[in-house]
Design an enzyme around this catalytic site. Sequence first.
Site, short mmCIF file in Angstrom:
data_model
loop_
_atom_site.label_atom_id
_atom_site.label_comp_id
_atom_site.label_asym_id
_atom_site.label_seq_id
_atom_site.Cartn_x
_atom_site.Cartn_y
_atom_site.Cartn_z
N GLU A 143 29.73 -8.69 -40.99
CA GLU A 143 29.14 -7.35 -41.10
C GLU A 143 29.71 -6.61 -42.31
O GLU A 143 30.32 -5.55 -42.19
CB GLU A 143 29.33 -6.55 -39.81
CG GLU A 143 28.47 -7.05 -38.67
CD GLU A 143 28.45 -6.11 -37.46
OE1 GLU A 143 27.43 -6.08 -36.76
OE2 GLU A 143 29.46 -5.41 -37.23
N GLU A 245 23.82 -11.51 -34.75
CA GLU A 245 24.33 -10.89 -33.52
C GLU A 245 23.21 -10.11 -32.85
O GLU A 245 22.46 -9.40 -33.53
CB GLU A 245 25.48 -9.92 -33.80
CG GLU A 245 26.75 -10.54 -34.32
CD GLU A 245 27.85 -9.50 -34.47
OE1 GLU A 245 27.78 -8.43 -33.81
OE2 GLU A 245 28.80 -9.75 -35.24
#
Length: 357
Positions: A143, A245
């Site tokens: 991320e 995710e």
Amino acid sequence: MTFIKGMDISVQTEIEQLGAKYYNGGEEGDAVHILGDYNVNQIRLRLWNNPYDADNKPYGGGTNDLPTTIKLAQRAAERGMGFLLDLHYSDFWADPGTQVKPKAWQDLSGEALERAVYQYTFDTLKELERNGVLPGMVQIGNEITNGLLWSDGRFENGKAMIRLLAAGVEAVRDYNPAIRTVIHLDWGGDNALYRRWFDEAAAAELDFDIIGLSYYPFWHGTLEQLTDNMNDISSRYGKDVLIAETAFPFTIEQIESEVMIFTEEHAASVPYAIDAQGQSQFLLDLMNAIRSVENNRGIGFFYWEPTWLNIRQARWATEEGKKYLSNDGISANVWANLALFDFRGNALPALQAIRDF
């Protein structure tokens, strides 16, 4: 290419040590085997450089060092599952709000830090292959919307960030060019964010294979926005797209006095019932959205921590880990209602939806 039906099970070793039990149709079984029975074909495992303090006390959250990662990958390989390695390039959690250099790299910057990223990546792959679990995909950072290895690799320091990412990609290419590399951001429904970030990467000619997106529908926009973004960025940059995710709750029920991540306020923002059927429907809709991406560029998804059960000791961080992150709020177990097993460890219907897709 086989559609990826993946699970991030990075917490698995730790939560089993704390007593987690899993059941499928009333029969107790190994969680990895149960996932395999539902046609899960890949796992994703995070790797932290050194998730221990100076006294060798673990930071928690799975304590995902290399030996732990190897053993989990071996368990999955025994079930014929592929493996995505998620390199955080940190000793503990890395996400858009936290990208802390590993302790061993604190004094490194510039070319020295780039060399550390390269060598660590290369050596990690070498050790994984030595143990029979070379990954098919590698994430270069986790991320990294705001960059990685702060402050050197912040997004605002564009050239420095790109050089660090390039060092990781080059190490993967040099070790085995068949391994596909993933660049992973959050906010999967935010097309403006992805254009801004990947326009810069494209201008710098960053060489990688797959764009990874986090998509939690209670945080990251509508499924329509996600679909539009996947279509746009896969075409604009000539890349496959992967939901790295995702998760959706099966209940709004609270766990004792714990503060849950998913709240009633979130429930009002999503077009699904907050129950087992709603969880199944979300996953079915998500899989259809991924498969609908033009030119077969949508390659699959990874569900985040589907086996994180309601065990009070299974927390985001130990006391040592809380010191590392300076955030007491992450200590609680607030994920259990987003798992694919209920609070007692029973496989939920969403796994059937995954199997039958």
